[in-house]
Design an enzyme around this catalytic site. Sequence first.
Site, PDB file in Angstrom:
ATOM      1  N   GLY A  42       0.312   5.652   0.518  1.00  0.00           N
ATOM      2  CA  GLY A  42      -0.591   6.773   0.749  1.00  0.00           C
ATOM      3  C   GLY A  42       0.181   8.075   0.822  1.00  0.00           C
ATOM      4  N   GLY A  47       3.275   7.789   3.365  1.00  0.00           N
ATOM      5  CA  GLY A  47       4.353   6.829   3.241  1.00  0.00           C
ATOM      6  C   GLY A  47       3.906   5.522   2.614  1.00  0.00           C
ATOM      7  N   ARG A  48       4.790   4.533   2.673  1.00  0.00           N
ATOM      8  CA  ARG A  48       4.535   3.238   2.049  1.00  0.00           C
ATOM      9  C   ARG A  48       4.390   2.148   3.095  1.00  0.00           C
ATOM     10  NH1 ARG A  48       8.915   3.298  -2.978  1.00  0.00           N
ATOM     11  NH2 ARG A  48       7.944   5.030  -4.117  1.00  0.00           N
ATOM     12  N   GLY A 100       0.825  -1.201   0.000  1.00  0.00           N
ATOM     13  CA  GLY A 100       0.000   0.000   0.000  1.00  0.00           C
ATOM     14  C   GLY A 100       0.858   1.248   0.000  1.00  0.00           C
ATOM     15  N   ASP A 160     -10.371  10.845   9.177  1.00  0.00           N
ATOM     16  CA  ASP A 160      -9.932  10.367   7.863  1.00  0.00           C
ATOM     17  C   ASP A 160     -10.609   9.032   7.532  1.00  0.00           C
ATOM     18  OD1 ASP A 160      -8.577  10.723   5.499  1.00  0.00           O
ATOM     19  OD2 ASP A 160      -6.701   9.838   6.205  1.00  0.00           O
TER      20      ASP A 160
END
Length: 365
Positions: free
Chosen positions: A84, A87-88, A82, A202
């Site tokens: 975003g 970061g990863r 993933g 979020d």
Amino acid sequence: MRKTTLKSKSYVQEIKGTKKYDDAEALSTIARSISMNTGASKQRMIAEDIIRHGNVRVPAEVFTFRELANATENFNPELLVGEGGFGRVYKGYLKKTNQVVAVKQLDRNGVQGNREFLAEVLTLSLVHHPNLVNLIGYCADGRQRILVYEYMHNGSLEEHLLDLPPDRKPLDWYTRMQIAKGAAQGLEYLHDTANPPIIYRDFKASNILLDETFDPKLSDFGLAKLGPTGGEDHVSTRVMGTYGYCAPEYAQTGQLSTKSDVYSFGVVFLEIISGRRAIDNRRPPEEENLVDWAKPLFRDRRKFKMMADPLLEGNYPVKGLYQALAVAAMCLQEEASTRPLIGDVVTALEFLAIRTDEVNSETDV
């Protein structure tokens, strides 16, 4: 300055011995230390302070960068699961505990990564619920900010709901309702049980992770915000989050409340029902914004079936569809005060998630 502004370690130890010591005290103590900070050295100091508060369930482990590099084969791109704005995320394996984990390496550029790191460690050290992801540990070596979570085998809700590849089976109606119920229960815990309340800020399909049995857990608490206290009904803050999911009053004025999360839940619930993205620029202009597309349809009962995901192929209870759309419409009310409490949403979803023998036909409505 630190001595006069922050409560000392001895004070924390002192209040631990009283019955009044609770998450609110720990939360406010740590939150004050976070609000002071600007520099990288203080960021490290604060990260260390977080784990010193005895009442807080701290992450099980503080990892070194080398340990997490080994766990992810030096952050091998093939293990990337993933990515975003912050970061990863990599799939990793901890040999000493024989555990598969998710390793999120935050972007080292800018203060925002530090803020998210601190907010996430803080929040997940204070809240514990089956529908919130479990933080196993973290790394704060030098400029590295890395979070280690339990690994969720089925990825995110987004992967199983939106833009499905041809080889992926769509979620059935009742699995969708179960996921919605579990995600709402996670929000309910943050709003009604956490002390003080926490606004998630979020809520979106990519932040709802699914385990082996498709039970959902909320993840990514980097934007979480302490809710209002002292009789206030909102907190004022800069607008952050994801376009298409933000409540109108928050997007326009920066006034954030638990009802802002309820609006975001309404958007995701509409995605769950319809299989459409909150914002989809590939659709005709009048259909790009999911809420704008849905609002006129909410007013015409004859058009409700148009809002069901075509991938369901009609396999849903019509009553259930109508009731689900009613819940979504209530959550998406323009005025925050007219939206339901998330606890009421959970109650409604508990009924919608019960499998029935209802046949999909207009005679059942």
